[in-house]
Design an enzyme around this catalytic site. Structure first.
Site, PDB file in Angstrom:
ATOM      1  N   GLU A  75       0.266   5.193   0.665  1.00 14.42           N
ATOM      2  CA  GLU A  75      -0.680   6.227   1.094  1.00 14.42           C
ATOM      3  C   GLU A  75      -0.234   7.607   0.632  1.00 14.42           C
ATOM      4  O   GLU A  75       0.847   7.778   0.065  1.00 14.42           O
ATOM      5  CB  GLU A  75      -0.837   6.146   2.624  1.00 14.42           C
ATOM      6  CG  GLU A  75      -1.436   4.797   3.033  1.00 14.42           C
ATOM      7  CD  GLU A  75      -1.722   4.656   4.519  1.00 14.42           C
ATOM      8  OE1 GLU A  75      -1.259   5.514   5.308  1.00 14.42           O
ATOM      9  OE2 GLU A  75      -2.398   3.677   4.883  1.00 14.42           O
ATOM     10  N   CYS A  98     -10.206  -5.226   0.599  1.00 16.57           N
ATOM     11  CA  CYS A  98     -11.302  -4.254   0.600  1.00 16.57           C
ATOM     12  C   CYS A  98     -12.196  -4.493  -0.620  1.00 16.57           C
ATOM     13  O   CYS A  98     -11.834  -5.212  -1.552  1.00 16.57           O
ATOM     14  CB  CYS A  98     -10.751  -2.826   0.610  1.00 16.57           C
ATOM     15  SG  CYS A  98     -10.159  -2.249  -0.987  1.00 16.57           S
ATOM     16  N   GLU A 108      -2.921  -4.724  -3.158  1.00 18.64           N
ATOM     17  CA  GLU A 108      -3.405  -5.568  -4.252  1.00 18.64           C
ATOM     18  C   GLU A 108      -3.358  -4.811  -5.579  1.00 18.64           C
ATOM     19  O   GLU A 108      -2.998  -5.371  -6.622  1.00 18.64           O
ATOM     20  CB  GLU A 108      -4.848  -6.020  -3.974  1.00 18.64           C
ATOM     21  CG  GLU A 108      -5.010  -6.912  -2.755  1.00 18.64           C
ATOM     22  CD  GLU A 108      -5.279  -6.141  -1.465  1.00 18.64           C
ATOM     23  OE1 GLU A 108      -4.776  -5.009  -1.323  1.00 18.64           O
ATOM     24  OE2 GLU A 108      -5.989  -6.680  -0.609  1.00 18.64           O
ATOM     25  N   CYS A 147     -10.689  -3.737  -3.980  1.00 21.52           N
ATOM     26  CA  CYS A 147      -9.663  -4.714  -4.400  1.00 21.52           C
ATOM     27  C   CYS A 147     -10.295  -6.028  -4.822  1.00 21.52           C
ATOM     28  O   CYS A 147      -9.777  -6.710  -5.708  1.00 21.52           O
ATOM     29  CB  CYS A 147      -8.646  -4.934  -3.288  1.00 21.52           C
ATOM     30  SG  CYS A 147      -7.515  -3.534  -3.161  1.00 21.52           S
ATOM     31  N   ASN A 162       0.834  -1.202   0.000  1.00 22.68           N
ATOM     32  CA  ASN A 162       0.000   0.000   0.000  1.00 22.68           C
ATOM     33  C   ASN A 162       0.870   1.254   0.000  1.00 22.68           C
ATOM     34  O   ASN A 162       1.961   1.287   0.593  1.00 22.68           O
ATOM     35  CB  ASN A 162      -1.024  -0.008   1.138  1.00 22.68           C
ATOM     36  CG  ASN A 162      -0.445  -0.230   2.519  1.00 22.68           C
ATOM     37  OD1 ASN A 162       0.604  -0.839   2.671  1.00 22.68           O
ATOM     38  ND2 ASN A 162      -1.132   0.264   3.532  1.00 22.68           N
TER      39      ASN A 162
HETATM   40  N1  THU Z   1      -5.239  -1.779   2.481  1.00 22.57           N
HETATM   41  C1  THU Z   1      -4.660  -2.548   1.516  1.00 22.57           C
HETATM   42  O1  THU Z   1      -3.578  -2.247   1.020  1.00 22.57           O
HETATM   43  N2  THU Z   1      -5.316  -3.653   1.110  1.00 22.57           N
HETATM   44  C2  THU Z   1      -6.504  -4.074   1.629  1.00 22.57           C
HETATM   45  O2  THU Z   1      -7.040  -5.060   1.151  1.00 22.57           O
HETATM   46  C3  THU Z   1      -7.133  -3.377   2.763  1.00 22.57           C
HETATM   47  C4  THU Z   1      -6.521  -2.059   3.087  1.00 22.57           C
HETATM   48  C5  THU Z   1      -4.524  -0.567   2.918  1.00 22.57           C
HETATM   49  C6  THU Z   1      -5.141   0.728   2.440  1.00 22.57           C
HETATM   50  C7  THU Z   1      -4.623   1.696   3.482  1.00 22.57           C
HETATM   51  O3  THU Z   1      -3.331   2.134   3.083  1.00 22.57           O
HETATM   52  C8  THU Z   1      -4.479   0.851   4.738  1.00 22.57           C
HETATM   53  O4  THU Z   1      -4.496  -0.506   4.322  1.00 22.57           O
HETATM   54  C9  THU Z   1      -5.589   1.085   5.755  1.00 22.57           C
HETATM   55  O5  THU Z   1      -6.830   0.952   5.162  1.00 22.57           O
END
Ligand code: THU
Length: 129
Positions: free
Chosen positions: A41, A83, A52, A86, A39
């Site tokens: 941000e 999520c 993902e 994803c 991830n």
């Molecule tokens: N996040 C992911 O990278 N993948 C997921 O399937 C769920 C959430 C990340 C997004 C964000 O940077 C952090 O987790 C908190 O939501």
């Protein structure tokens, strides 16, 4: 390298200064190659991207379009679950029987099929005339 190892390794590179929730994803494609993502941000929060999404982007950039296996690695007290966005992104390149494994740094592990993660997924077939 196993998908699990690849997912936990790339998780170390997650850029998550806001949520502090680090995620790594590893995808195996039809050729057997492994693609990873973490991830990323952003100070403008909605601009962040999931692990993902990064792994999928790497697979597509390499010229592959079919996913055979997925591993998503995270910390936290509960197993991570991809999520909603994803799930849709993974479904674009997966059949329903693709297994998504989820693991935590504390050793929890589970797996689910794509058709259980996103039942009734909207797909290209819905747009056929
Ligand atoms: N996040 C992911 O990278 N993948 C997921 O399937 C769920 C959430 C990340 C997004 C964000 O940077 C952090 O987790 C908190 O939501």
């Amino acid at each position: 390298m196993s998908l699990k190892k690849a997912a936990f390794a790339v998780r170390d590179n997650a850029y998550a200064p806001y949520s502090k929730f680090h995620v790594g994803a590893a995808i195996r494609s039809a050729s057997g190659a492994v693609f990873v993502g973490c991830n990323v941000e952003n100070a403008a929060y909605p601009e962040g991207t999931c692990a993902e999404a990064g792994a999928i982007a790497a697979m597509i950039a390499a010229g592959e379009t079919r996913i055979t296996d997925v591993y998503v690695a995270a910390g936290g007290p509960m197993l991570i679950t991809p999520c909603g966005g994803c799930r849709q992104k993974l479904a674009e390149f997966s059949n329903g029987d693709v297994i998504v494994q989820m693991g935590t740094t504390s050793g929890l592990e589970n797996e689910m099929r794509m058709d259980a993660l996103l039942p009734g997924a909207f797909g290209a077939g819905h747009m056929e005339e």
